[in-house]
Design an enzyme around this catalytic site. Structure first.
Site, PDB file in Angstrom:
ATOM      1  N   SER A 182       0.789  -1.228   0.000  1.00 46.43           N
ATOM      2  CA  SER A 182       0.000   0.000   0.000  1.00 46.43           C
ATOM      3  C   SER A 182       0.828   1.287   0.000  1.00 46.43           C
ATOM      4  O   SER A 182       0.323   2.329  -0.382  1.00 46.43           O
ATOM      5  CB  SER A 182      -0.949  -0.004   1.193  1.00 46.43           C
ATOM      6  N   HIS A 210      -6.182  -4.198  -1.359  1.00 45.10           N
ATOM      7  CA  HIS A 210      -6.017  -3.049  -2.277  1.00 45.10           C
ATOM      8  C   HIS A 210      -6.126  -3.478  -3.740  1.00 45.10           C
ATOM      9  O   HIS A 210      -5.559  -2.830  -4.626  1.00 45.10           O
ATOM     10  CB  HIS A 210      -4.662  -2.367  -2.056  1.00 45.10           C
ATOM     11  N   LYS A 241     -12.961  -1.355   1.161  1.00 38.49           N
ATOM     12  CA  LYS A 241     -12.231  -0.478   0.238  1.00 38.49           C
ATOM     13  C   LYS A 241     -13.055  -0.341  -1.048  1.00 38.49           C
ATOM     14  O   LYS A 241     -14.064   0.350  -1.037  1.00 38.49           O
ATOM     15  CB  LYS A 241     -10.808  -0.996   0.029  1.00 38.49           C
TER      16      LYS A 241
HETATM   17  C1  LIG Z   1      -7.007  -2.214   4.560  1.00 38.39           C
HETATM   18  C2  LIG Z   1      -6.288  -3.498   4.707  1.00 38.39           C
HETATM   19  C3  LIG Z   1      -6.659  -4.434   5.675  1.00 38.39           C
HETATM   20  C4  LIG Z   1      -7.710  -4.138   6.703  1.00 38.39           C
HETATM   21  O1  LIG Z   1      -8.973  -4.296   6.176  1.00 38.39           O
HETATM   22  P1  LIG Z   1     -10.223  -4.042   7.143  1.00 38.39           P
HETATM   23  O2  LIG Z   1     -11.334  -4.781   6.498  1.00 38.39           O
HETATM   24  O3  LIG Z   1     -10.416  -2.573   7.229  1.00 38.39           O
HETATM   25  O4  LIG Z   1      -9.862  -4.626   8.482  1.00 38.39           O
HETATM   26  C5  LIG Z   1      -5.996  -5.633   5.715  1.00 38.39           C
HETATM   27  N1  LIG Z   1      -5.004  -5.918   4.839  1.00 38.39           N
HETATM   28  C6  LIG Z   1      -4.600  -5.038   3.910  1.00 38.39           C
HETATM   29  C7  LIG Z   1      -3.501  -5.405   2.966  1.00 38.39           C
HETATM   30  C8  LIG Z   1      -5.225  -3.799   3.823  1.00 38.39           C
HETATM   31  O5  LIG Z   1      -4.820  -2.919   2.901  1.00 38.39           O
END
Ligand SMILES: *Cc1c(COP(=O)(O)O)cnc(C)c1O
Length: 394
Positions: A182, A210, A241
């Site tokens: 990210s 992502h 997301k």
């Molecule tokens: C955003 C993210 C998470 C967390 O996801 P949530 O559903 O908000 O707990 C986990 N792993 C990665 C790689 C992320 O980018």
């Protein structure tokens, strides 16, 4: 003051002195490409994970509202007691179908999906091999598990192979990686990872938070991008997301893996069911992204436009194709000032510095969305140019 409070106050003061204190900016509107912040100021949002612009899509809002009307507000239960509705079953089926996996289990977040993954499936006879830049939830999930841990430098396939060579004695081996890293927007080398896994008889887990919904020819994520969807054994991802952005996560894999998680995965067994409105809205989000290919196409166009233009005006970026565009400023203080200056001009971005990224690699992380218009993108470029000149960055 109690001694704990005293200790914490000191630590908080140190965080503030170092300029690392995270304060939260209040938003007075729904999440979107345009948001309202303090003082009734409208700004363009370039730091949401709202990749496909679905966070405030009218059909998704309606699905959520209808979901509440039909299935109620909450389940007041975990799944195995009395917290499974037909819609939970349906969403798990739809996600499995979308990702070409046998089965799927929902969690209230991807953090929980990762937290409940490793401990359930692996023990002290096994080895977990993890990319150095993996998300905190993978790191914490591994910590809960008794398996032996190994770590390779980000996307370093030679190091991964050397670890695979010297861990042959373990019963099970799993390679675990983010699908997209990210802070850099880099896509994991899943072509090499899956072929190494095959060669050394390991299984592969990808956290595609992502990527799910918009990366790869069919938007199925980083494994789709590398055309190795059938070679990735376990996919975890988020509903928070691109898929509507509310919350919730899931794990997709074989029937055996998912059924074992249903029996033993602690964040699943001991935490409440995903709320019905989120389940209904997520079903709608999945439907929309599969029907409306234009969403993904527009995201691609927007990303290419922004990446090209920001380079043209002289900024250095981390190259790639992902809508995460890291604009390298390097100096942490300048990155901070830059972000706060351009916010005053109507562009909301976040500066990231050490320890989130390596020393002297401070950056502005821009995230492009389908919902940005060409006019929005051009305006952002104009503002970046103005302040890039002011700070001698371009
Ligand atoms: C955003 C993210 C998470 C967390 O996801 P949530 O559903 O908000 O707990 C986990 N792993 C990665 C790689 C992320 O980018």
């Amino acid at each position: 003051m109690s001694s704990l409070n005293k200790i914490l106050k000191k630590e908080l003061d140190i965080i503030k002195e170092r300029g690392l204190y995270k304060s939260e900016r209040l938003i007075f509107s729904p999440q979107n490409s345009k948001i309202i912040i303090k003082g009734n100021n409208e700004v363009l949002n370039f730091c949401a994970n709202n990749y496909l612009g679905l966070s405030n899509h009218p059909d998704i809002l309606n699905a959520a509202i209808n979901g509440i009307k039909k299935y109620g507000f909450g389940l007041s239960s975990v799944r195995f007691i009395c917290g499974t509705q037909t819609i939970h079953d349906e969403l798990e089926k739809q996600i499995s179908k979308f990702l070409n996996k046998e089965n799927t289990i929902l969690y209230t977040s991807c953090f929980d999906a990762n937290g409940g993954l490793f401990e359930t499936l692996f023990n002290e006879n096994d080895a977990i091999i993890s990319d150095q830049l993996n998300h905190a939830s993978i790191i914490d999930g591994i910590r809960l598990c008794k398996a032996k841990r190994f770590r390779y430098a980000n996307s370093n396939m030679e190091e991964l192979e050397s670890i695979l060579k010297r861990t042959a004695k373990f019963k099970q081996r799993i390679i675990t990686t983010d699908g997209v890293f990210s802070m850099d927007g880099f896509i994991a080398k899943l072509d090499s990872i899956t072929s190494l896994a095959k060669k050394y008889n390991a299984i592969v887990h990808v956290d595609d938070s992502h990527a799910t919904g918009f990366i790869g020819p069919s938007g199925k994520g980083s494994a789709d991008y590398h055309n190795v969807l059938d070679k990735v054994d376990i996919i975890t991802s988020t509903l928070g997301k691109a898929l509507g952005g509310a919350s919730g996560g899931f794990t997709s894999a074989s029937n055996e893996i998912i059924n074992t998680l249903r029996q033993r995965s602690r964040p699943y067994l001991f935490s409440n069911s995903l709320a019905p409105n989120i389940v209904c809205a997520s079903l709608k989000a999945l439907e929309i992204i599969q029907k409306d290919k234009n969403l993904q196409g527009q995201l691609k166009k927007n990303t290419i436009f922004f990446r090209n233009e920001i380079k043209k005006i002289g900024f250095e970026i981390k190259d790639g194709e992902h809508p995460i565009v890291p604009i390298m400023i390097r100096d942490a203080k300048i990155a901070q000032k830059f972000a706060s200056d351009i916010l005053k001009s109507g562009i909301y971005v976040i500066a990231f510095s050490y320890p989130v990224v390596p020393q002297n690699e401070a950056r502005i992380r821009v995230q492009i969305s389908t919902s940005h218009t060409l006019k929005n993108l051009k305006f952002a470029i104009k503002i970046f140019k103005k302040y890039g000149e002011k700070y001698n960055l371009i």
